[in-house]
Design a protein around this motif. Structure first.
Motif, PDB file in Angstrom:
ATOM      1  N   VAL A 366      12.034  14.912 -23.118  1.00 43.25           N
ATOM      2  CA  VAL A 366      13.042  14.302 -22.268  1.00 43.25           C
ATOM      3  C   VAL A 366      13.044  12.800 -22.492  1.00 43.25           C
ATOM      4  O   VAL A 366      12.003  12.144 -22.359  1.00 43.25           O
ATOM      5  N   VAL A 367      14.197  12.251 -22.830  1.00 43.42           N
ATOM      6  CA  VAL A 367      14.351  10.803 -22.943  1.00 43.42           C
ATOM      7  C   VAL A 367      15.151  10.314 -21.747  1.00 43.42           C
ATOM      8  O   VAL A 367      16.227  10.851 -21.439  1.00 43.42           O
ATOM      9  N   ILE A 368      14.616   9.311 -21.069  1.00 38.55           N
ATOM     10  CA  ILE A 368      15.287   8.723 -19.907  1.00 38.55           C
ATOM     11  C   ILE A 368      15.629   7.278 -20.238  1.00 38.55           C
ATOM     12  O   ILE A 368      14.770   6.501 -20.664  1.00 38.55           O
ATOM     13  N   VAL A 369      16.890   6.942 -20.023  1.00 38.34           N
ATOM     14  CA  VAL A 369      17.368   5.596 -20.311  1.00 38.34           C
ATOM     15  C   VAL A 369      17.570   4.862 -18.989  1.00 38.34           C
ATOM     16  O   VAL A 369      18.504   5.155 -18.237  1.00 38.34           O
ATOM     17  N   GLY A 370      16.674   3.947 -18.682  1.00 34.89           N
ATOM     18  CA  GLY A 370      16.785   3.176 -17.450  1.00 34.89           C
ATOM     19  C   GLY A 370      15.628   3.425 -16.511  1.00 34.89           C
ATOM     20  O   GLY A 370      15.346   4.574 -16.147  1.00 34.89           O
ATOM     21  N   GLN A 388       7.487  16.409 -21.674  1.00 35.25           N
ATOM     22  CA  GLN A 388       7.092  15.135 -22.267  1.00 35.25           C
ATOM     23  C   GLN A 388       8.250  14.154 -22.116  1.00 35.25           C
ATOM     24  O   GLN A 388       9.369  14.433 -22.540  1.00 35.25           O
ATOM     25  N   VAL A 389       7.963  12.995 -21.518  1.00 37.08           N
ATOM     26  CA  VAL A 389       9.011  12.039 -21.159  1.00 37.08           C
ATOM     27  C   VAL A 389       8.822  10.721 -21.896  1.00 37.08           C
ATOM     28  O   VAL A 389       7.707  10.193 -21.977  1.00 37.08           O
ATOM     29  N   VAL A 390       9.918  10.207 -22.430  1.00 34.86           N
ATOM     30  CA  VAL A 390       9.965   8.850 -22.970  1.00 34.86           C
ATOM     31  C   VAL A 390      10.969   8.073 -22.120  1.00 34.86           C
ATOM     32  O   VAL A 390      12.130   8.484 -21.987  1.00 34.86           O
ATOM     33  N   LEU A 391      10.516   6.964 -21.540  1.00 35.87           N
ATOM     34  CA  LEU A 391      11.359   6.165 -20.654  1.00 35.87           C
ATOM     35  C   LEU A 391      11.621   4.799 -21.279  1.00 35.87           C
ATOM     36  O   LEU A 391      10.688   4.026 -21.532  1.00 35.87           O
ATOM     37  N   PHE A 392      12.892   4.485 -21.524  1.00 37.32           N
ATOM     38  CA  PHE A 392      13.298   3.173 -22.030  1.00 37.32           C
ATOM     39  C   PHE A 392      13.733   2.292 -20.852  1.00 37.32           C
ATOM     40  O   PHE A 392      14.555   2.706 -20.028  1.00 37.32           O
ATOM     41  N   GLU A 393      13.215   1.080 -20.805  1.00 33.91           N
ATOM     42  CA  GLU A 393      13.661   0.084 -19.824  1.00 33.91           C
ATOM     43  C   GLU A 393      13.807  -1.260 -20.530  1.00 33.91           C
ATOM     44  O   GLU A 393      12.834  -1.770 -21.092  1.00 33.91           O
ATOM     45  N   LYS A 394      15.006  -1.816 -20.507  1.00 28.78           N
ATOM     46  CA  LYS A 394      15.281  -3.041 -21.263  1.00 28.78           C
ATOM     47  C   LYS A 394      14.573  -4.261 -20.684  1.00 28.78           C
ATOM     48  O   LYS A 394      14.284  -5.224 -21.415  1.00 28.78           O
ATOM     49  N   ASP A 395      14.287  -4.274 -19.388  1.00 32.78           N
ATOM     50  CA  ASP A 395      13.589  -5.411 -18.787  1.00 32.78           C
ATOM     51  C   ASP A 395      12.079  -5.267 -18.960  1.00 32.78           C
ATOM     52  O   ASP A 395      11.565  -4.198 -19.320  1.00 32.78           O
ATOM     53  N   GLN A 396      11.387  -6.357 -18.645  1.00 29.84           N
ATOM     54  CA  GLN A 396       9.931  -6.356 -18.797  1.00 29.84           C
ATOM     55  C   GLN A 396       9.218  -5.700 -17.618  1.00 29.84           C
ATOM     56  O   GLN A 396       8.015  -5.476 -17.662  1.00 29.84           O
ATOM     57  N   VAL A 433       6.118   4.959 -21.418  1.00 31.01           N
ATOM     58  CA  VAL A 433       7.013   3.925 -20.894  1.00 31.01           C
ATOM     59  C   VAL A 433       7.179   2.831 -21.943  1.00 31.01           C
ATOM     60  O   VAL A 433       6.196   2.267 -22.427  1.00 31.01           O
ATOM     61  N   ARG A 434       8.430   2.518 -22.261  1.00 30.61           N
ATOM     62  CA  ARG A 434       8.733   1.477 -23.241  1.00 30.61           C
ATOM     63  C   ARG A 434       9.453   0.324 -22.542  1.00 30.61           C
ATOM     64  O   ARG A 434      10.676   0.273 -22.474  1.00 30.61           O
ATOM     65  N   LEU A 435       8.642  -0.589 -22.027  1.00 30.96           N
ATOM     66  CA  LEU A 435       9.176  -1.743 -21.316  1.00 30.96           C
ATOM     67  C   LEU A 435       9.709  -2.775 -22.309  1.00 30.96           C
ATOM     68  O   LEU A 435       9.180  -2.935 -23.414  1.00 30.96           O
ATOM     69  N   GLY A 436      10.737  -3.496 -21.875  1.00 31.09           N
ATOM     70  CA  GLY A 436      11.301  -4.544 -22.707  1.00 31.09           C
ATOM     71  C   GLY A 436      11.988  -4.015 -23.952  1.00 31.09           C
ATOM     72  O   GLY A 436      12.197  -4.759 -24.909  1.00 31.09           O
ATOM     73  N   GLU A 437      12.367  -2.751 -23.942  1.00 31.63           N
ATOM     74  CA  GLU A 437      13.016  -2.143 -25.107  1.00 31.63           C
ATOM     75  C   GLU A 437      14.326  -1.489 -24.664  1.00 31.63           C
ATOM     76  O   GLU A 437      14.323  -0.488 -23.947  1.00 31.63           O
ATOM     77  N   ALA A 446      16.434   9.124 -32.572  1.00 30.25           N
ATOM     78  CA  ALA A 446      15.188   9.146 -33.340  1.00 30.25           C
ATOM     79  C   ALA A 446      14.070   9.893 -32.614  1.00 30.25           C
ATOM     80  O   ALA A 446      13.122  10.372 -33.243  1.00 30.25           O
ATOM     81  N   GLU A 447      14.184  10.003 -31.285  1.00 27.48           N
ATOM     82  CA  GLU A 447      13.174  10.738 -30.514  1.00 27.48           C
ATOM     83  C   GLU A 447      13.377  12.245 -30.604  1.00 27.48           C
ATOM     84  O   GLU A 447      12.522  13.013 -30.135  1.00 27.48           O
ATOM     85  N   ASN A 448      14.513  12.665 -31.150  1.00 28.64           N
ATOM     86  CA  ASN A 448      14.846  14.089 -31.258  1.00 28.64           C
ATOM     87  C   ASN A 448      14.677  14.792 -29.904  1.00 28.64           C
ATOM     88  O   ASN A 448      13.952  15.774 -29.768  1.00 28.64           O
ATOM     89  N   PRO A 449      15.371  14.294 -28.872  1.00 24.40           N
ATOM     90  CA  PRO A 449      15.167  14.832 -27.522  1.00 24.40           C
ATOM     91  C   PRO A 449      15.875  16.164 -27.299  1.00 24.40           C
ATOM     92  O   PRO A 449      16.907  16.452 -27.923  1.00 24.40           O
ATOM     93  N   ASP A 450      15.318  16.940 -26.388  1.00 25.04           N
ATOM     94  CA  ASP A 450      16.013  18.144 -25.914  1.00 25.04           C
ATOM     95  C   ASP A 450      16.958  17.789 -24.764  1.00 25.04           C
ATOM     96  O   ASP A 450      18.002  18.419 -24.597  1.00 25.04           O
ATOM     97  N   VAL A 451      16.550  16.804 -23.973  1.00 31.66           N
ATOM     98  CA  VAL A 451      17.329  16.376 -22.809  1.00 31.66           C
ATOM     99  C   VAL A 451      17.372  14.854 -22.780  1.00 31.66           C
ATOM    100  O   VAL A 451      16.347  14.201 -23.016  1.00 31.66           O
ATOM    101  N   VAL A 452      18.530  14.304 -22.507  1.00 28.92           N
ATOM    102  CA  VAL A 452      18.664  12.861 -22.296  1.00 28.92           C
ATOM    103  C   VAL A 452      19.221  12.632 -20.899  1.00 28.92           C
ATOM    104  O   VAL A 452      20.252  13.215 -20.526  1.00 28.92           O
TER     105      VAL A 452
END
Length: 628
Positions: A366-370, A388-396, A433-437, A446-452
């Protein structure tokens, strides 16, 4: 780390030993059946507090006669024996976790003691007595008689409501106390000596004609030998300006009624309960300092049912805090009978629905944007389900709109929630968690997610008007964060909750503030908790803030704001700064890039709504994760 030694000590109430000093105070979740019987949802909701470690679980306001029950739906009807079957099953569940079961008996009426015949007074006492006995037969350990908040029992003591001239009148202390004393004697005679009685009072009714606290203390001394625990609240439900002392919104300091309980504690020999926006740390200090023996709380349990269990484990920092948004009170009780919901705990009121929710057969990526409230709730729940979760957050830092919502002196409760939600991400299981990204379509693919799950939030609405981008125009969020500084004369465009909060903060700083809104007042606050906006409006009035409805912003220039009134008149309102609080809109361009980045793509939170709330954000995050 704070230790909770005092509140975890057992206490004897009458002949009943209670395992700790925390009582879930009476609330109306509106989860019973329409006819006032126990439902599965009702049991599961109260079960969470027993399982979570409460010493006493108290069922909320329950009508003692058919007249009151006919007007009060989806709460427990104690007027006939049919209710006992379900209540017995409920008390069994409460006892399973070592908690004592209690229930609040009450009567609200359209008449006052002045209007009652002696026969009607006798019948009311009989109704209370029979309701109390039904509670005993249903397995309750104790009962609470509601003698406060301006309800009928309290009215007998009040010269404002009670104009009788006979022996039930309010002319002497003996007469004004008579009804309650007779009522308690008759209840005790029916239920026997082994069932404790908690009596609820308003230590002060908080209005100009309020009974004096010293008189209430004298009254309680008269009934002290008839009860086992005195529960000290405040306010009068029939005087709306005092409701904020019963159900304190976030603008009112926590623990504002503790000083009342302390006065009763000094004057009495029986245990004293205090209540009113008290959290775990405050409860420990209150009991340790001898200000009260028992602390009653409900919204803290609604936000975090495992409140006491976590305290016992030394995990106080993991307690999800209540933000006192008033959503769980559904504006005012009995208005719409909506089932209880919580802004920070999406499971509240849905316990029965999800208690047997199956674990997913297939675990997914699962990729979460925000990383705002919606995205964080989705991440926690999806990870808890094993994904399995990947979380993108553009702020720090995580938090998104919560960082703005938590800014300013009015927002201490939201700030605690922001801190908590960040703490849950310090070492999360199954979450990267991917902070600042900042997420892009390419990074997500590129994460090849099943769910976004897309939770990119919103952006402020800025209308295309002459002068709107001038240096004297700024956004309310930037003002709250301290990024933008206003002049001494401020006009706020937008009279919603956010605009009013910003206005109050600026007014407290000594600035002259006016609020304008193109909408009529009656259309502005639909869906906004009445307790919150009502309290805030009172504060604005105290600070001299002027509100102009049906007044539209047309232009901003160096002189101030040019506005159009309802009749079409154009005028210039002089000011140094114009602050925009006109709502938000979804970030469409950001959202669109994530379409078809996975077989399952979901949009949640503010980016899925014209204007969201924390409640809506956490609910959508929760559901998005649980439905994977």
């Amino acid at each position: 780390m704070k230790k909770y030694e005092s509140i975890l000590q057992p206490i004897k109430i009458g002949n009943l030993w209670v395992k700790n000093r925390i009582e879930s105070s009476p609330a109306e979740p509106f989860l019973a059946t329409k006819d006032g019987l126990v439902s599965e949802e009702f049991i599961e909701w109260h079960k969470t507090m027993a399982k979570g470690g409460a010493g006493i679980v108290t069922i909320g306001d329950s009508p003692i006669n058919a007249e009151y029950a006919a007007e009060s739906k989806y709460v427990i009807d104690l007027s006939n024996n049919d209710v006992c079957n379900g209540l017995f099953r409920l008390t069994e569940v409460i006892h399973r976790y070592g908690a004592a079961a209690s229930i609040e008996l009450n009567l609200r009426t359209h008449y006052t003691p002045t209007d009652m015949t002696l026969e009607e007074i006798a019948q009311v006492k009989k109704d209370f007595v029979e309701a109390a006995y039904r509670c005993k037969m249903s397995g309750f350990d104790m009962i609470m008689v509601h003698g406060g908040h301006g309800h009928l029992v309290a009215q007998f003591f009040s010269p404002e409501y009670n104009k009788r001239t006979d022996h039930y009148g309010a002319d002497t202390m003996e007469n004004r106390s008579r009804f309650a004393m007779e009522l308690l004697d008759e209840i005790r005679d029916r239920i026997g000596p082994d069932m404790p009685i908690e009596y609820r009072i308003s230590g002060h009714e908080k209005h100009e004609n309020s009974v004096k606290t010293e008189d209430v203390i004298e009254f309680v001394k008269r009934i002290e030998d008839k009860i086992d625990l005195i529960h000290v609240s405040a306010g009068d439900l029939y005087r709306l300006e005092t409701v904020k002392y019963m159900i304190q919104p976030s603008y009112v300091p926590r623990g504002g009624n503790v000083h009342l309980a302390e006065q009763f504690k000094k004057a009495l020999s029986i245990p004293v309960t205090t209540v009113g926006s008290i959290d775990l740390d405050m409860a420990e200090d209150i009991v340790a300092q001898g200000k009260a023996d028992v602390v009653a709380m409900i919204r803290s349990f609604i936000a975090e049912p495992d409140l006491i269990v976590k305290a016992m484990k030394g995990e106080g920092e993991l307690v999800r805090p209540c933000i006192r948004c008033s959503e769980c009170t559904n504006n005012f009780p009995h208005l719409y009978n909506l089932p209880i919901r919580c802004s920070v705990n999406p499971l509240t009121g849905r316990e029965a629905e999800f208690k047997n929710h199956p674990k997913p057969e297939v675990l997914k990526k699962v990729v979460i944007v925000g990383g705002g409230p919606a995205g964080l709730e989705a991440a926690r729940r999806a990870a808890g389900q094993g994904h399995q979760v990947v979380l993108f957050e553009k702020d720090q830092e995580l938090g998104g709109v919560l960082s703005i919502a938590a800014a300013g002196p009015l927002k201490t409760d939201v700030k605690k929630y922001l801190d908590w939600t960040r703490n849950t991400m310090k070492d999360p299981k199954n979450i990267q968690v991917r902070l600042g990204e900042e997420a892009t379509r390419e990074k997500v693919l590129a994460e090849n997610p099943d769910v976004v799950i897309v939770a990119v939030g919103s952006e402020p609405i800025v209308p295309e008007l002459p002068g709107i981008h001038g240096e004297n125009v700024m956004w309310a969020g930037d003002v709250d964060l301290g990024v933008a500084k206003t002049g001494d004369r401020v006009i706020i465009a937008g009279a919603g909750l956010t605009g009013c909060e910003t206005a109050y903060t600026l007014a407290k700083e000594g600035k002259k503030v006016q609020i304008i809104d193109r909408m009529p007042m009656k259309n502005l606050y639909n869906g906004v908790p009445g307790l919150s906006i009502g309290t805030l409006m009172g504060y604005l009035q105290e600070e001299g803030v002027e509100l102009l409805y049906e007044t539209a912003l047309e232009e901003v220039n160096s002189d101030g704001a040019v506005v159009r009134s309802k009749d079409g008149t154009i005028t210039t309102m002089p000011c140094d700064s114009v602050v925009l609080s006109l709502g938000v809109k979804p970030k469409r361009e950001v959202m669109d890039q994530f379409v078809k980045t996975a077989e399952d793509v979901r949009f949640i939170g503010d980016c899925n709504n014209k204007s969201g709330t924390i409640l809506q954000a956490t609910y959508e995050g929760f559901m998005a994760a649980m439905m994977i």
